[in-house]
Scaffold this motif. Structure first.
Motif, PDB file in Angstrom:
ATOM      1  N   ARG A 182    -121.528 -21.380  55.624  1.00 14.94           N
ATOM      2  CA  ARG A 182    -121.795 -21.635  54.207  1.00 14.94           C
ATOM      3  C   ARG A 182    -122.161 -20.346  53.495  1.00 14.94           C
ATOM      4  N   LYS A 183    -122.970 -19.495  54.176  1.00 13.67           N
ATOM      5  CA  LYS A 183    -123.395 -18.258  53.517  1.00 13.67           C
ATOM      6  C   LYS A 183    -122.217 -17.311  53.323  1.00 13.67           C
ATOM      7  N   LEU A 184    -121.253 -17.352  54.249  1.00 16.04           N
ATOM      8  CA  LEU A 184    -120.149 -16.391  54.183  1.00 16.04           C
ATOM      9  C   LEU A 184    -119.061 -16.827  53.218  1.00 16.04           C
ATOM     10  N   THR A 185    -119.055 -18.101  52.817  1.00 16.04           N
ATOM     11  CA  THR A 185    -117.970 -18.599  51.982  1.00 16.04           C
ATOM     12  C   THR A 185    -118.177 -18.185  50.530  1.00 16.04           C
ATOM     13  N   SER A 189    -114.629 -18.572  40.171  1.00 12.97           N
ATOM     14  CA  SER A 189    -115.069 -19.352  39.015  1.00 12.97           C
ATOM     15  C   SER A 189    -114.214 -20.600  38.802  1.00 12.97           C
ATOM     16  N   GLU A 190    -112.959 -20.600  39.320  1.00 15.68           N
ATOM     17  CA  GLU A 190    -112.136 -21.807  39.134  1.00 15.68           C
ATOM     18  C   GLU A 190    -112.343 -22.813  40.254  1.00 15.68           C
ATOM     19  N   GLY A 191    -113.273 -22.516  41.156  1.00 17.13           N
ATOM     20  CA  GLY A 191    -113.538 -23.448  42.242  1.00 17.13           C
ATOM     21  C   GLY A 191    -112.655 -23.228  43.454  1.00 17.13           C
ATOM     22  N   LYS A 192    -111.842 -22.175  43.439  1.00 15.15           N
ATOM     23  CA  LYS A 192    -110.993 -21.924  44.611  1.00 15.15           C
ATOM     24  C   LYS A 192    -111.735 -21.057  45.616  1.00 15.15           C
ATOM     25  N   ILE A 193    -111.495 -21.341  46.887  1.00 14.61           N
ATOM     26  CA  ILE A 193    -112.139 -20.552  47.942  1.00 14.61           C
ATOM     27  C   ILE A 193    -111.377 -19.232  48.085  1.00 14.61           C
ATOM     28  N   THR A 194    -112.086 -18.109  47.980  1.00 17.66           N
ATOM     29  CA  THR A 194    -111.425 -16.833  48.223  1.00 17.66           C
ATOM     30  C   THR A 194    -111.770 -16.284  49.591  1.00 17.66           C
ATOM     31  N   ARG A 195    -112.966 -16.637  50.084  1.00 19.57           N
ATOM     32  CA  ARG A 195    -113.339 -16.224  51.436  1.00 19.57           C
ATOM     33  C   ARG A 195    -113.964 -17.421  52.115  1.00 19.57           C
ATOM     34  N   LEU A 196    -113.577 -17.648  53.362  1.00 15.43           N
ATOM     35  CA  LEU A 196    -114.107 -18.806  54.077  1.00 15.43           C
ATOM     36  C   LEU A 196    -114.922 -18.334  55.270  1.00 15.43           C
ATOM     37  N   GLY A 197    -116.080 -18.960  55.467  1.00 10.53           N
ATOM     38  CA  GLY A 197    -116.898 -18.579  56.610  1.00 10.53           C
ATOM     39  C   GLY A 197    -116.288 -19.010  57.918  1.00 10.53           C
ATOM     40  N   PHE A 198    -115.910 -20.293  58.008  1.00  9.80           N
ATOM     41  CA  PHE A 198    -115.365 -20.820  59.245  1.00  9.80           C
ATOM     42  C   PHE A 198    -114.651 -22.129  58.984  1.00  9.80           C
ATOM     43  N   SER A 199    -113.544 -22.358  59.690  1.00  9.22           N
ATOM     44  CA  SER A 199    -112.947 -23.688  59.698  1.00  9.22           C
ATOM     45  C   SER A 199    -112.411 -23.952  61.096  1.00  9.22           C
ATOM     46  N   PRO A 200    -112.659 -25.150  61.645  1.00  7.13           N
ATOM     47  CA  PRO A 200    -112.135 -25.427  62.986  1.00  7.13           C
ATOM     48  C   PRO A 200    -110.607 -25.492  63.003  1.00  7.13           C
ATOM     49  N   GLU A 201    -109.975 -25.482  61.807  1.00  4.58           N
ATOM     50  CA  GLU A 201    -108.521 -25.542  61.777  1.00  4.58           C
ATOM     51  C   GLU A 201    -107.875 -24.180  61.654  1.00  4.58           C
ATOM     52  N   LEU A 202    -108.710 -23.126  61.679  1.00  2.00           N
ATOM     53  CA  LEU A 202    -108.160 -21.769  61.614  1.00  2.00           C
ATOM     54  C   LEU A 202    -108.564 -21.017  62.873  1.00  2.00           C
ATOM     55  N   PRO A 203    -107.764 -21.007  63.945  1.00  2.00           N
ATOM     56  CA  PRO A 203    -106.462 -21.670  64.055  1.00  2.00           C
ATOM     57  C   PRO A 203    -106.580 -23.096  64.571  1.00  2.00           C
ATOM     58  N   ARG A 204    -105.474 -23.825  64.556  1.00  2.00           N
ATOM     59  CA  ARG A 204    -105.481 -25.218  65.001  1.00  2.00           C
ATOM     60  C   ARG A 204    -105.277 -25.357  66.494  1.00  2.00           C
ATOM     61  N   TRP A 205    -105.233 -24.239  67.202  1.00  2.00           N
ATOM     62  CA  TRP A 205    -104.769 -24.302  68.591  1.00  2.00           C
ATOM     63  C   TRP A 205    -105.739 -24.993  69.541  1.00  2.00           C
ATOM     64  N   PHE A 206    -107.018 -25.036  69.200  1.00  2.00           N
ATOM     65  CA  PHE A 206    -108.008 -25.417  70.205  1.00  2.00           C
ATOM     66  C   PHE A 206    -108.592 -26.795  69.970  1.00  2.00           C
ATOM     67  N   ARG A 207    -107.829 -27.642  69.289  1.00  2.00           N
ATOM     68  CA  ARG A 207    -108.327 -28.989  68.992  1.00  2.00           C
ATOM     69  C   ARG A 207    -108.756 -29.720  70.254  1.00  2.00           C
ATOM     70  N   ALA A 208    -108.044 -29.491  71.366  1.00  2.00           N
ATOM     71  CA  ALA A 208    -108.379 -30.206  72.593  1.00  2.00           C
ATOM     72  C   ALA A 208    -109.524 -29.544  73.342  1.00  2.00           C
ATOM     73  N   ARG A 209    -110.034 -28.418  72.846  1.00  2.80           N
ATOM     74  CA  ARG A 209    -111.028 -27.655  73.624  1.00  2.80           C
ATOM     75  C   ARG A 209    -112.429 -27.672  73.032  1.00  2.80           C
ATOM     76  N   TRP A 210    -112.578 -28.023  71.729  1.00  2.00           N
ATOM     77  CA  TRP A 210    -113.920 -27.965  71.123  1.00  2.00           C
ATOM     78  C   TRP A 210    -114.930 -28.786  71.909  1.00  2.00           C
ATOM     79  N   ILE A 211    -114.455 -29.846  72.541  1.00  4.86           N
ATOM     80  CA  ILE A 211    -115.342 -30.786  73.216  1.00  4.86           C
ATOM     81  C   ILE A 211    -116.252 -30.084  74.226  1.00  4.86           C
ATOM     82  N   GLN A 272    -110.309 -12.524  55.373  1.00  5.24           N
ATOM     83  CA  GLN A 272    -110.649 -13.630  54.489  1.00  5.24           C
ATOM     84  C   GLN A 272    -111.371 -14.761  55.206  1.00  5.24           C
ATOM     85  N   VAL A 273    -111.425 -14.693  56.519  1.00 11.40           N
ATOM     86  CA  VAL A 273    -112.170 -15.696  57.281  1.00 11.40           C
ATOM     87  C   VAL A 273    -113.211 -14.962  58.093  1.00 11.40           C
TER      88      VAL A 273
END
Lengths: 468, 307
Positions: A182-185, A189-211, A272-273
């Protein structure tokens, strides 16, 4: 006159057609026998990772003059290898991801390697236990490793500083990670994200591994999926929390801007991430695509505090498809790759650690990855989870994708999605266990036969360990 | 049947000349088709021998909810795409039937998109429909601003390819580029309509609407019937465009998982070949039934007076 000429030419054409058809069907096409035996090797690596393996292939080819290995870069080779095997024309060696091993083994698409390992004295305990377990299924060894991998947290130190966070203190728990995210994001002014702190979908490769960072598992190892466990629900809730924090539309639009992985437009490489779960190979790609990214690595945070460093361990492997033309020669190449010197060369050029227990001193001294020791230590940690040997992994992955998608699109709650996934995958697993129990005896006998090349152990070839 | 020597010789020659094509048809079409019927009653994974399981595949299909999803998606898509393509093709044909100086150029212009390779088409529209930089949404934003709709909250185009609601309409728009083919067939059909009919109608005071409704459409009805049959068969088997645009699983959430995509997934990714063969034969029966139904309807609606 014209009529009979027409008739004659049509008869002639018909005879030509049938004559050539007969000849084509009659004899097999005899190509000129090449001097060397050609071993076709399909591998998923292209670009600089492929070059590392091509160097080894060249070393093998020049070390002897009986066998020539031909390296073929095949994308999506997990489907293609199986299709080629089904079609009766597979490559002699294939480099695959190990989650296909149970399926390939049960469908008799590959040859077990145990007797060859025994004959040529390749002991399983020369490899890290997590790695060799990935290659084994139902009492046989189906593949041997090429390069091992594991996952850790990569983070952008400059973004940390600019957000007021200490770049030498990466998050240790998932709660801290969400907080840092949250702090890094940065939102404009238009509400668009220009920098993102973290998203589990970037990349999407590890969906089966987060567990695994939640201390959970996907199945109990024999006959029950564990997708209804509290850990799995906690994982879905955590994944959904980022969508809720940053907004579904905004997050989707930001994520849609992700460029190709191996390019400067990779969102992490372009700065940007802020944080990503990525593998040991990532440093290689950062260095090749970016001039000035200030990055750090740390064990990826766990859900609970105070856990030993957790990681997911996987490995690229080599298999010999059943029905290939030169299984013996294919094995010679695989054996060459397994020699410590060659393995270290390959892993070093791909910026990875080695799967062998024994490591030479010069390996770490000359290794290009500045943090390779961290990854090696992670692989030896008690919480290093190896890739599971689930025969229905593809079905599980499809239902997992569905569950995660529905949760991330805010179309169902984590509990609902988990329960649905559990129901469907468990039904599939139940059917697969039943099917296996019906064919088990016959299949194991067939494995044993293909391992010994129908009855007799193959004659050993003189290829000494340590020969250049 | 007693044939004269001449007739018998003609028959023999004819058969001989057709024989290469016949052999090809048998070996590469008929034989695999009947083998697939056989395999649909087996559990066959291509790598191992087929195992007879009776009607188990068909029973499993009845209980498989991904199968139901794929049927629902295909039907919904067909109901949207077929009328849209037909009506668009008819409108284009009406507009282009005049023979003026540029009619050849415009006809070619509208036919060309239909000849585009499917994968290139899919990739192009995937780019157009992108939520952030896609032309579709930029255009829509302009339209909304023009009509002042942003005041009631409509200011952005939807996330076409990421939304379960809008993924099928996006595909319908993509498939509309194929309207060039039926359009050309309608144009050819319109040429056959005797102009005496139009002249007679004009003398009775008919305007363009009356002419279209009472002359053109009824005289074109065989052609429309043909296009609807061919269109149904094609649209029910849509595969390459959604496969490339939306991914093999019909993201998101299987909203664009169509029948053939699910069949392909079962056959060549899961290697449940028997299951896939059962699906293929069910599709065949469904299309045959729809064609027969269309035929029954056409008896009263289609006018073959020109023949």
């Amino acid at each position: 006159m014209r009529h009979s000429f027409l008739k004659f030419s049509l008869w002639f054409l018909a005879a030509l057609f049938w004559g050539s058809a007969a000849q084509v069907c009659g004899q097999p096409v005899e190509s000129e026998k090449p001097e060397k035996i050609q071993v076709i090797y399909w591998e998923k690596w292209g670009d600089f990772e492929g070059n590392a393996m091509k160097n080894l292939v060249q070393a093998f080819n020049s070390s002897q003059n009986r066998i020539e290995v031909v390296y073929v870069h095949v994308r999506d080779n997990r489907t293609k290898t199986l299709l080629a095997t089904a079609g009766g024309n597979p490559p002699d060696v294939a480099g695959v991801f190990p989650d296909v091993l149970p399926k390939y083994a049960e469908k008799e698409a590959i040859i077990p390697l145990d007797s060859l390992m025994l004959r040529d004295n390749i002991q399983p305990d020369r490899y890290l236990p997590a790695i060799i377990s990935i290659c084994q299924y139902k009492g046989h060894t189906w593949a041997l490793p090429t390069t091992p991998t594991n996952l850790a947290l990569y983070y952008n130190k400059r973004m940390f500083r600019e957000a007021g966070l200490d770049p030498e203190k990466p998050p240790k728990t998932l709660a801290e990670l969400s907080d840092y995210a949250r702090k890094l994001t940065v939102v404009n002014s238009e509400g668009k994200i220009t920098r993102l702190g973290f998203s589990p979908e970037l990349p999407r490769w590890f969906r089966a591994r987060w567990i695994y960072w939640f201390g959970g598992e996907i199945w109990n190892g024999t006959d029950r999926m564990t997708l209804d466990s509290p850990e799995f629900v906690a994982m879905l809730t955590w994944m959904q929390s980022f969508t809720k924090d940053f907004g579904l539309e905004q997050l989707q639009r930001f994520q849609a801007g992700e460029g190709p992985f191996n390019s400067p437009q990779n969102l992490f490489i372009s700065g940007q991430v802020g944080m990503q779960l990525q593998g040991v190979w990532m440093a290689n790609f950062i260095e090749k695509n970016s001039g000035n990214l200030e990055w750090g690595v740390a064990p990826f945070p766990t859900a609970r505090e105070g856990e030993p460093p957790t990681t997911f361990v996987d490995c690229d492997v080599l298999v010999i498809p059943k029905g290939c033309k030169h299984p013996q020669e294919a094995w010679e190449f695989i054996r060459f790759v397994q020699q410590q010197k060659n393995m270290e060369q390959l892993c070093s050029e791909q910026w990875k650690f080695t799967p062998l227990v024994q490591v030479s001193e010069s390996f770490y001294k000359t290794h290009p990855h500045p943090q390779i020791q961290l990854f090696r230590n992670l692989a030896e940690s008690p919480n290093a989870v190896p890739s599971p040997r689930l025969a229905i992994f593809d079905d599980f992955k499809q239902e997992l994708d569905h569950a995660i998608d529905s949760v991330l699109l805010l179309e169902s709650t984590p509990e609902e999605a988990a329960a649905l996934a559990q129901k469907k995958v468990q039904a599939r697993l139940h059917r697969q266990v039943e099917q296996w129990s019906r064919v088990e005896v016959e299949r194991k006998k067939s494995w044993h036969d293909s391992m010994t090349f129908s009855g007799t152990l193959p004659v050993p070839v003189a290829l000494h360990e340590g020969r250049q | 049947m007693v044939m004269s020597k001449h007739a018998r010789r003609d028959l023999r020659n004819g058969l001989l000349f057709v024989s290469p094509w016949l052999v090809g048809l048998t070996l590469f079409t008929l034989l695999p088709a009947f083998l697939s019927l056989y395999y649909s009653f087996n559990d066959y994974s291509v790598l191992t021998k087929p195992v007879y399981v009776g009607a188990a595949n068909y029973q499993d299909l009845l209980e498989d909810d991904q199968f139901h999803t794929s049927i629902a998606n295909t039907l919904l898509f067909g109901v949207m795409a077929l009328p849209a393509t037909t009506i668009l093709a008819l409108i284009l044909a009406f507009l282009l039937q005049e023979t003026n100086r540029f009619h050849g150029f415009f006809r070619m212009l509208f036919l060309l998109p239909a000849l585009m390779p499917m994968v290139a088409l899919a990739l192009l529209w995937q780019f157009i429909f992108r939520a952030d930089v896609g032309i579709a949404n930029e255009f829509l934003e302009g339209v909304f601003l023009f009509f002042g709709l942003e005041q009631i909250g409509i200011d952005q185009g939807p996330n076409w390819l990421g939304s379960t609601l809008w993924s099928k309409p996006a595909l319908v728009v993509t498939m509309l580029w194929g309207a060039g083919q039926p359009m050309v067939i309608y144009l050819a059909g319109m040429k056959e309509i005797p102009s005496a009919l139009y002249d007679a109608a004009e003398m009775d005071g008919a305007n363009w609407y009356h002419k279209a409704r009472h002359i053109t459409i009824p005289m074109l009805s065989p052609v429309i019937y043909f296009n609807i049959i061919v269109g149904t068969i094609g649209i029910l088997q849509v595969f390459s465009v959604p496969y490339v645009m939306m991914g093999p699983q019909g993201d998101p959430l299987r909203s664009s998982l169509f029948y053939l995509m699910y069949l392909f997934d079962q056959a060549f990714r899961k290697f449940n070949m028997g299951y896939a063969c059962a699906m293929a034969w069910l599709l065949f029966v469904a299309i045959a039934a729809l064609t027969y139904f269309a035929h029954r309807v056409s008896i009263s609606r289609v006018y073959y007076g020109g023949r």
